[in-house]
Design a protein around this motif. Sequence first.
Motif, PDB file in Angstrom:
ATOM      1  N   UNK A  53       0.840  -1.202   0.000  1.00 47.07           N
ATOM      2  CA  UNK A  53       0.000   0.000   0.000  1.00 47.07           C
ATOM      3  C   UNK A  53       0.877   1.255   0.000  1.00 47.07           C
ATOM      4  N   UNK A  54       0.532   2.278  -0.820  1.00 48.99           N
ATOM      5  CA  UNK A  54      -0.729   2.493  -1.533  1.00 48.99           C
ATOM      6  C   UNK A  54      -0.769   1.953  -2.963  1.00 48.99           C
ATOM      7  N   UNK A  55       0.232   1.163  -3.372  1.00 49.79           N
ATOM      8  CA  UNK A  55       0.178   0.577  -4.708  1.00 49.79           C
ATOM      9  C   UNK A  55      -1.047  -0.334  -4.792  1.00 49.79           C
ATOM     10  N   UNK A  56      -1.808  -0.212  -5.870  1.00 53.17           N
ATOM     11  CA  UNK A  56      -3.016  -1.010  -6.041  1.00 53.17           C
ATOM     12  C   UNK A  56      -2.677  -2.343  -6.699  1.00 53.17           C
ATOM     13  N   UNK A  57      -3.302  -3.400  -6.196  1.00 52.02           N
ATOM     14  CA  UNK A  57      -3.081  -4.752  -6.707  1.00 52.02           C
ATOM     15  C   UNK A  57      -4.441  -5.369  -7.016  1.00 52.02           C
ATOM     16  N   UNK A  58      -4.646  -5.833  -8.244  1.00 51.30           N
ATOM     17  CA  UNK A  58      -5.893  -6.480  -8.619  1.00 51.30           C
ATOM     18  C   UNK A  58      -5.613  -7.746  -9.412  1.00 51.30           C
ATOM     19  N   UNK A  59      -6.634  -8.596  -9.516  1.00 53.24           N
ATOM     20  CA  UNK A  59      -6.527  -9.863 -10.239  1.00 53.24           C
ATOM     21  C   UNK A  59      -7.637  -9.926 -11.276  1.00 53.24           C
ATOM     22  N   UNK A  60      -7.289 -10.399 -12.461  1.00 54.86           N
ATOM     23  CA  UNK A  60      -8.257 -10.616 -13.529  1.00 54.86           C
ATOM     24  C   UNK A  60      -8.291 -12.110 -13.852  1.00 54.86           C
ATOM     25  N   UNK A  61      -9.494 -12.677 -13.782  1.00 49.33           N
ATOM     26  CA  UNK A  61      -9.695 -14.080 -14.123  1.00 49.33           C
ATOM     27  C   UNK A  61     -10.505 -14.147 -15.419  1.00 49.33           C
ATOM     28  N   UNK A  62      -9.836 -14.281 -16.569  1.00 49.38           N
ATOM     29  CA  UNK A  62     -10.584 -14.367 -17.826  1.00 49.38           C
ATOM     30  C   UNK A  62     -11.315 -15.705 -17.957  1.00 49.38           C
ATOM     31  N   UNK A  63     -12.486 -15.643 -18.574  1.00 46.67           N
ATOM     32  CA  UNK A  63     -13.155 -16.874 -18.963  1.00 46.67           C
ATOM     33  C   UNK A  63     -12.561 -17.411 -20.253  1.00 46.67           C
ATOM     34  N   UNK A  64     -13.310 -18.251 -20.936  1.00 47.83           N
ATOM     35  CA  UNK A  64     -12.880 -18.762 -22.234  1.00 47.83           C
ATOM     36  C   UNK A  64     -13.025 -17.646 -23.260  1.00 47.83           C
ATOM     37  N   UNK A 119      -9.108  -2.162 -14.250  1.00 47.34           N
ATOM     38  CA  UNK A 119      -8.435  -2.522 -13.012  1.00 47.34           C
ATOM     39  C   UNK A 119      -7.129  -1.763 -12.827  1.00 47.34           C
ATOM     40  N   UNK A 120      -6.449  -1.469 -13.904  1.00 48.07           N
ATOM     41  CA  UNK A 120      -5.173  -0.758 -13.815  1.00 48.07           C
ATOM     42  C   UNK A 120      -5.346   0.748 -13.643  1.00 48.07           C
ATOM     43  N   UNK A 121      -6.405   1.311 -14.200  1.00 49.69           N
ATOM     44  CA  UNK A 121      -6.497   2.764 -14.263  1.00 49.69           C
ATOM     45  C   UNK A 121      -7.440   3.403 -13.248  1.00 49.69           C
ATOM     46  N   UNK A 122      -8.430   2.687 -12.762  1.00 50.23           N
ATOM     47  CA  UNK A 122      -9.356   3.286 -11.804  1.00 50.23           C
ATOM     48  C   UNK A 122      -8.675   3.414 -10.445  1.00 50.23           C
ATOM     49  N   UNK A 123      -8.512   4.629  -9.923  1.00 54.58           N
ATOM     50  CA  UNK A 123      -7.694   4.824  -8.719  1.00 54.58           C
ATOM     51  C   UNK A 123      -8.319   4.290  -7.442  1.00 54.58           C
ATOM     52  N   UNK A 124      -9.589   3.895  -7.475  1.00 53.60           N
ATOM     53  CA  UNK A 124     -10.236   3.383  -6.266  1.00 53.60           C
ATOM     54  C   UNK A 124     -10.473   1.884  -6.303  1.00 53.60           C
ATOM     55  N   UNK A 125      -9.995   1.216  -7.340  1.00 54.07           N
ATOM     56  CA  UNK A 125     -10.172  -0.234  -7.444  1.00 54.07           C
ATOM     57  C   UNK A 125      -8.907  -0.915  -6.927  1.00 54.07           C
ATOM     58  N   UNK A 126      -9.061  -1.644  -5.838  1.00 51.96           N
ATOM     59  CA  UNK A 126      -7.908  -2.263  -5.189  1.00 51.96           C
ATOM     60  C   UNK A 126      -8.351  -3.544  -4.507  1.00 51.96           C
ATOM     61  N   UNK A 127      -7.570  -4.603  -4.642  1.00 52.62           N
ATOM     62  CA  UNK A 127      -7.897  -5.867  -4.007  1.00 52.62           C
ATOM     63  C   UNK A 127      -9.063  -6.593  -4.657  1.00 52.62           C
ATOM     64  N   UNK A 128      -9.344  -6.301  -5.918  1.00 51.80           N
ATOM     65  CA  UNK A 128     -10.469  -6.904  -6.621  1.00 51.80           C
ATOM     66  C   UNK A 128     -10.019  -8.172  -7.352  1.00 51.80           C
ATOM     67  N   UNK A 129     -10.839  -9.193  -7.290  1.00 49.50           N
ATOM     68  CA  UNK A 129     -10.634 -10.433  -8.042  1.00 49.50           C
ATOM     69  C   UNK A 129     -11.781 -10.529  -9.042  1.00 49.50           C
ATOM     70  N   UNK A 130     -11.541 -10.068 -10.260  1.00 48.11           N
ATOM     71  CA  UNK A 130     -12.603  -9.866 -11.236  1.00 48.11           C
ATOM     72  C   UNK A 130     -12.696 -11.022 -12.217  1.00 48.11           C
ATOM     73  N   UNK A 131     -13.870 -11.632 -12.296  1.00 48.26           N
ATOM     74  CA  UNK A 131     -14.150 -12.645 -13.304  1.00 48.26           C
ATOM     75  C   UNK A 131     -14.747 -11.961 -14.527  1.00 48.26           C
ATOM     76  N   UNK A 132     -14.225 -12.274 -15.693  1.00 45.63           N
ATOM     77  CA  UNK A 132     -14.785 -11.745 -16.956  1.00 45.63           C
ATOM     78  C   UNK A 132     -15.120 -12.953 -17.821  1.00 45.63           C
ATOM     79  N   UNK A 133     -16.363 -13.413 -17.678  1.00 41.24           N
ATOM     80  CA  UNK A 133     -16.756 -14.667 -18.322  1.00 41.24           C
ATOM     81  C   UNK A 133     -18.215 -14.691 -18.739  1.00 41.24           C
ATOM     82  N   UNK A 134     -18.908 -13.570 -18.665  1.00 39.93           N
ATOM     83  CA  UNK A 134     -20.314 -13.534 -19.037  1.00 39.93           C
ATOM     84  C   UNK A 134     -21.218 -14.344 -18.126  1.00 39.93           C
ATOM     85  N   UNK A 135     -20.723 -14.726 -16.957  1.00 40.40           N
ATOM     86  CA  UNK A 135     -21.497 -15.535 -16.018  1.00 40.40           C
ATOM     87  C   UNK A 135     -21.328 -17.037 -16.217  1.00 40.40           C
ATOM     88  N   UNK A 136     -20.408 -17.429 -17.106  1.00 40.62           N
ATOM     89  CA  UNK A 136     -20.171 -18.836 -17.406  1.00 40.62           C
ATOM     90  C   UNK A 136     -19.810 -19.660 -16.180  1.00 40.62           C
TER      91      UNK A 136
END
Length: 232
Positions: A162-173, A212-229
Motif C-alpha cells: 500500500x498504496x500501490x493497487x493490486x488487482x486480479x483478472x480471471x478471464x473466462x474462455x 483494473x489498472x487505471x481506476x484509482x479506487x479499485x484495489x484488491x479486486x478479483x474480477x471474473x470476466x466470463x459472461x457468467x459462465x
Amino acid sequence: MADRSVVVVGGTSGLGLALARRYAEQGRSVVISGRDAERAAGVAAGLGGDVSGIGFDLADPGSIAPALAGLGAVDRLAIASIERDENTVRDYDIEKALRLTTLKLVGYVKVVHTLTDRFTDDAAVLLFGGLAKLRPYPGSTTVTTVNAGIDGVARTLVSELAPIRINVLHPGIVGDTPYWAPKAAALEAVVERTPTGRLVQTEDIVDAARFLLENPSVNGVELRVDGGWSLP
C-alpha cells in the motif's frame, strides 16, 4: 528506457499482447517481455511507438532481476503469462507441475519484488489468473491450484505494498484467441451455458484490464470476466 513505463509480462502474444497494443496506441511507453528476448524485441518493433522488448522465463526466477535491471520508474505492471497444462493425478508429471507452480506463484511475486522500489506513487499491478480455479477439468490440478493461489498473492501484496493497487483478472474462455477459435464445438457448449449468450472476446479482457489498472479506487479486486459462465 523511458520513465513511467507500462510493463506487460507475457506481452508477446495473446491477451498480454492485446493489452500492450492498447497502451502503445495511446502513446504510453511500454515494455513487453517473453521467454525469448529476440522474439520480444521483434514483437515490440511491430507494435510501433515507444515499445521495447526483453526476455526472461518466469519459471527461472534467477533470470528475472537481471532482465528487468534496465527499467526506470514503473507506472503500470500487468503479469499475463500463462502455460496450459493437462497433468492428471494418475499420470502426474512432477516436472511440469513444478514448472507451472514456480512460474505462476514464485515468478509473479519475483517480478513484483524486483520492481517494488521502482513503482511510482500511483502505480498499479494486475495479475492474471484464470477460471480453472472455479471450474476444474481432468488434468487441471496444478492450473486450478495456482490460479486460486493468485488471489492469495494479491491479498498479501495489497497489505504489504500500500498504496500501490493490486488487482486480479480471471478471464473466462476467450473465443477469438488462437487457442480457442478453432474449437467450434467446445465454444458452442460454452455459449449455451453462458447467461449473456455470447463468448468473451479479447477486447472485453483488455477493457477489464485497463479498468483494473487505471481506476484509482479499485484495489484488491478479483474480477471474473466470463459472461457468467462460471456461475453454478
